[in-house]
Scaffold this active site. Structure first.
Site, mmCIF file in Angstrom:
data_model
loop_
_atom_site.group_PDB
_atom_site.id
_atom_site.type_symbol
_atom_site.label_atom_id
_atom_site.label_comp_id
_atom_site.label_asym_id
_atom_site.label_seq_id
_atom_site.Cartn_x
_atom_site.Cartn_y
_atom_site.Cartn_z
ATOM 1 N N HIS A 176 0.877 -1.163 0.000
ATOM 2 C CA HIS A 176 0.000 0.000 0.000
ATOM 3 C C HIS A 176 0.920 1.220 0.000
ATOM 4 C CE1 HIS A 176 -2.805 -2.935 2.084
ATOM 5 N NE2 HIS A 176 -3.500 -2.540 1.032
ATOM 6 N N ASP A 191 2.241 1.595 3.331
ATOM 7 C CA ASP A 191 3.223 0.589 3.766
ATOM 8 C C ASP A 191 4.606 1.088 3.347
ATOM 9 O OD1 ASP A 191 1.326 -1.372 4.613
ATOM 10 O OD2 ASP A 191 1.085 -2.063 2.550
ATOM 11 N N GLU A 217 -9.138 -4.265 -8.625
ATOM 12 C CA GLU A 217 -9.414 -5.488 -7.843
ATOM 13 C C GLU A 217 -10.872 -5.461 -7.384
ATOM 14 O OE1 GLU A 217 -6.818 -6.022 -4.438
ATOM 15 O OE2 GLU A 217 -8.010 -7.672 -3.664
ATOM 16 N N HIS A 272 -12.847 -12.971 -3.291
ATOM 17 C CA HIS A 272 -13.802 -11.967 -3.747
ATOM 18 C C HIS A 272 -14.746 -12.561 -4.796
ATOM 19 C CE1 HIS A 272 -10.796 -8.516 -2.608
ATOM 20 N NE2 HIS A 272 -11.080 -9.312 -1.591
ATOM 21 N N ASP A 326 -14.932 -11.700 4.728
ATOM 22 C CA ASP A 326 -13.806 -12.011 3.842
ATOM 23 C C ASP A 326 -12.738 -12.733 4.670
ATOM 24 O OD1 ASP A 326 -11.947 -11.988 1.833
ATOM 25 O OD2 ASP A 326 -11.537 -9.848 1.946
ATOM 26 N N ASP A 356 -3.027 -13.324 -0.970
ATOM 27 C CA ASP A 356 -3.603 -12.338 -0.045
ATOM 28 C C ASP A 356 -4.280 -13.124 1.079
ATOM 29 O OD1 ASP A 356 -4.258 -9.952 1.066
ATOM 30 O OD2 ASP A 356 -5.569 -9.246 -0.548
HETATM 31 C C1 GLO Z 1 -9.376 -6.761 0.782
HETATM 32 C C2 GLO Z 1 -8.409 -6.746 -0.308
HETATM 33 C C3 GLO Z 1 -7.104 -6.086 0.081
HETATM 34 C C4 GLO Z 1 -6.375 -5.602 -1.137
HETATM 35 C C5 GLO Z 1 -5.155 -4.809 -0.781
HETATM 36 C C6 GLO Z 1 -4.476 -4.250 -2.003
HETATM 37 O O1 GLO Z 1 -10.398 -7.388 0.746
HETATM 38 O O2 GLO Z 1 -8.206 -8.020 -0.806
HETATM 39 O O3 GLO Z 1 -6.304 -6.965 0.824
HETATM 40 O O4 GLO Z 1 -6.014 -6.663 -1.959
HETATM 41 O O5 GLO Z 1 -5.538 -3.789 0.060
HETATM 42 O O6 GLO Z 1 -5.118 -3.128 -2.451
HETATM 43 MG MG MG Z 2 -6.780 -8.635 -2.252
#
Ligand code: GLO
Ligand code: MG
Length: 347
Positions: free
Chosen positions: A52, A55, A177, A216, A251, A286
């Site tokens: 991020h 980060d 994403e 997701h 999630d 992830d």
């Molecule tokens: C949350 C997401 C998150 C993103 C990350 C990158 O549900 O998966 O982890 O992938 O913040 O933008």
């Molecule tokens: Mg993610």
């Protein structure tokens, strides 16, 4: 049998070594330093780290552009010394008091402006870290109740924001994403189809692609393998967050294959089919440790996800496609079903 074989490169983000906090309880493991995480990443056989913006440059909102670039350069040096690449940088647009009601799609013009400015800073950091890839997880672009925003206008805001990013840097590539919910009740870009369609509305569709996260897709009621095939048939799968999810709940970011090995197997097959990674794309996990995980096992979810991926890769490559095709031609899906199960169970 699959004859084409190529190798995969792996990555994760600092947030994937997490401390176990959830909405109902505090951390269960101590926080580790960035340097420790970087050293572990390398030791576990990973090739890159994802970031991020904050980060990379903590407390980014309170830093001058010069200070931001200075810190990004220091990080860049650390990565170069470790022989680790930065896969992508993602603007964290969901934490600030400015983005409580959305970032690019907020009803407040000042919040929208903040979101765009923050995204441009993220691009500047990505330049320093020598990656062209920006990931947009559109966390708060949606609603708690539908009457609170105008969906059509929100789509236009999203396109306008991406256009600003594309104009800011002629080389940048944006991977959207999608996620259907959480933290929002209903999100505007819930699936890979939405992400790709949005890209085609922008000023330079060639530079807008997508990132698929297994969990997701499952939360959207979809098969992640089909999402992968769909995105790859458009040449739009530029990054990937493999993990797992037990149905429609929060999630979970479980280790890859943890909940449904067959679903994971089919994701690997889809990646193999289209040679994911042939243009330098990474496989990211992830994933998060279960809250109950003890400190000594704080990396196991990452090591295990990578191991499961590689084991499933062997399974995908050893799958007898010719035999499967015979069963398909004979419409003998009962036998095909069992053949897959036997293959996954081994001898
Ligand atoms: C949350 C997401 C998150 C993103 C990350 C990158 O549900 O998966 O982890 O992938 O913040 O933008
Ligand atoms: Mg993610």
């Amino acid at each position: 049998m699959t004859t084409l074989s190529h190798s995969y490169k792996f990555c994760f983000g600092p947030w994937n070594i997490s401390e176990g906090a959830d909405p109902y309880g505090p951390p269960t493991r101590p926080a580790q330093s960035f340097d420790w995480k970087l050293a572990q990443l390398k030791q576990l056989g990973f090739d890159a780290m994802m970031f991020h913006d904050d980060d990379a440059v903590p407390d980014i909102d309170n830093k001058s552009p010069q200070q931001m670039v200075k810190e990004a350069k220091e990080l860049g040096k650390k990565l170069a010394d470790a022989g680790i690449a930065a896969e992508m940088v993602a603007p964290r647009l969901w934490f600030s008091p400015m983005t409580i009601d959305g970032a690019y799609t907020s009803n407040d013009p000042k919040a929208r402006q903040y979101a765009i400015e923050r995204s441009l800073k993220c691009i500047d950091i990505a330049q320093v870290l020598k990656t062209k890839l920006i990931v947009l997880w559109l966390a708060r672009e949606g609603t708690y109740l539908r009457e609170s925003k105008n969906g059509r206008r929100s789509t236009e805001y999203l396109v306008a924001a991406i256009d600003k990013m594309l104009a800011h840097d002629k080389k940048v590539r944006i991977a959207i994403e999608p996620k259907p919910n959480e933290p929002m009740d209903v999100a505007y870009i819930p699936t890979i189809g939405h992400a790709i369609a949005l890209g085609y509305q922008t000023r330079d569709p060639k530079r807008v692609g997508a990132l698929i996260e297994s969990a997701h897709a499952i939360l959207a009621g979809l098969d992640p393998a089909d999402e992968i095939d769909f995105a790859m048939s458009f040449g739009k799968l530029w990054s990937l967050h493999l993990n797992d999810q037990n149905g429609l709940k929060f999630d979970q970011d479980k280790p890859f294959g943890s909940n449904n090995l067959r679903l994971a197997f089919n994701q690997v097959r889809a990646l193999e089919r289209s040679r994911y990674g042939a243009h330098g794309e990474y496989v990211a996990f992830d994933v998060h440790p279960f809250r109950a995980t003890k400190e000594a096992h704080t990396l196991d979810h990452l090591a295990n996800s990578r191991r499961t991926f590689l084991r499933l890769l062997e399974k995908a490559r050893a799958f007898d496609d010719a035999a499967a095709q015979k069963l398909v031609a004979d419409r003998n899906y009962q036998a095909l079903d069992q053949m897959v199960l036997e293959h996954l169970m081994g001898k």
